[in-house]
Design an enzyme around this catalytic site. Sequence first.
Site, PDB file in Angstrom:
ATOM      1  CG  ASP A 233       0.616  -5.608   3.108  1.00 48.87           C
ATOM      2  OD1 ASP A 233       1.561  -5.234   2.408  1.00 48.87           O
ATOM      3  OD2 ASP A 233       0.693  -6.560   3.913  1.00 48.87           O
ATOM      4  CD  GLU A 257       2.358  -6.056  -1.421  1.00 52.26           C
ATOM      5  OE1 GLU A 257       3.587  -6.075  -1.404  1.00 52.26           O
ATOM      6  OE2 GLU A 257       1.676  -6.507  -0.479  1.00 52.26           O
TER       7      GLU A 257
END
Length: 494
Positions: A233, A257
């Site tokens: 993330d 990400e």
Amino acid sequence: MKFSSAAIYASVILNLASAQPIILGKKDAKASADLWRDQSIYQIVTDRFARTDGSTSASCDVSKREYCGGSFQGIIDKLDYIQGMGFTAIWISPVVEQIPDKTEYGYGYHGYWMKNIYTINDNFGTADELKKLSEELHDRGMKLMVDIVTNHYGAAGDGPSIDYSIYTPFNEQKYFHDYCLITDYENQALVEECWETSTLPDLKTEDNEVLSVFESWVKDFVSNYTIDGLRVDSAKHMDTSFYQPFTEAAGVFLLGEVFDGDSAYTCPYQDYIAGVSNYPLYYPVLRFFQNSKSTSGELLEMIDNIKLKCNDVTLLGNFVENHDIIRLGSTIKDKALIKNAIAFTILGDGIPIIYYGQEQGLLGAEDPENREALWLAGYDTDSAYYKFISKLNQARNQAANKDNSYPSTVSSIIYSDDHTIATKKANLVAIFTNVGASASPSVTLSQSGFQKGDQVVDLLTCSSTTVGDSGLEVTMALGVPKVYASSSVASGIC
Ligand SMILES: *[C@@H]1O[C@H](CO)[C@@H](O)[C@H](O)[C@H]1NC(C)=O
């Protein structure tokens, strides 16, 4: 039939895995990247996918941002449903313990508000149940990707008032950047050193002590739960020097990400992280398939652009929905356009990622609406999208099964006009259009690679056609995409 071909494909992957056992280290991280190139991923928000009690009526008001009861056991019980669509891997939302508080934005049901990285979020079940999920996946020849957050923790309070002593193991302020908000996303120093929001204490990922804790953590985490890949993330918010040692310690594929549509910004992250989420492609794909008046120029340009700027397009994570963006159905009413967008995701260069609920045509727009409880939609394996996604994964899996260079082959555009794009990727020819369900365009593909007189099969309908004098003549009835292969590639699935 789709089931047996998934099983054949799974055994190929298994053999690959046993030929290249994943031990920790640089070389093996490469083997793991090779392994992931072949996968088709189903993305799950654990809290919203399936409950342990199998309930299909338990309420879940997404606007409240509360836990709705999804669990690891719920996923285990629905693996047939996932594998029945031809997926070979799942990505599950973060599993570690969250701050328990109700904040201004609700609870940490999504998993991005860490409190303790060594304990499992007991809302989803126990560590043993997570291990069992991993085992059940591996028994099926499937892979497990787990979402992790190394950029920040979560907080109920905000900014300067945060009590760091509740965190494990980073229980002092010294592990975190001083409070500042990212006021300018063009300024990369601020993006890395300031906080995404006032309730996300931002770790000093450039700090050696922080890094070394994460190195030993990830080594144990991957090994404890036999994890095959990690989705990272907030990857653009971390210090880039973090990635190489962290990847080596993890010994598995990382999919970062990088939430940015600019290929010049996002592609270079492949210098640090093997896999990167394909936001540069997402926006032009959405704009093209959202509206039958859009023309293909922008999308074609981006396809070329990514090939030039990214190190390896076949390791980009392709998606048209996820937990952070609107679902297609919230903006596109024409199902033929949605089918084209999904087909483009699964058959393009990169690792396809389908967000749970796409197969039931869920309609949620922005977070939190796009995090619906799937059980309320039922788990209908006869739904149009479920069957369509199954066919697409089956086509992709079969292509790789017949020619193992398929996943690493970069496709070429063999035809385009304002509303239609045809690609050739190894043994598959795919054609996409944004004309919508009210039109049935015809095109002739002279560069399909098939020869005059060849029998070719549309893998989505199993209808065959003979290649004519001027090439493969295709009519895209009612604006639906087509995927052609030779009859020998098609045999076994058609
Ligand atoms: C891995 O398992 C060991 C033994 O149960 C445990 O002590 C450790 O905290 C676990 N580590 C992680 C990162 O899950």
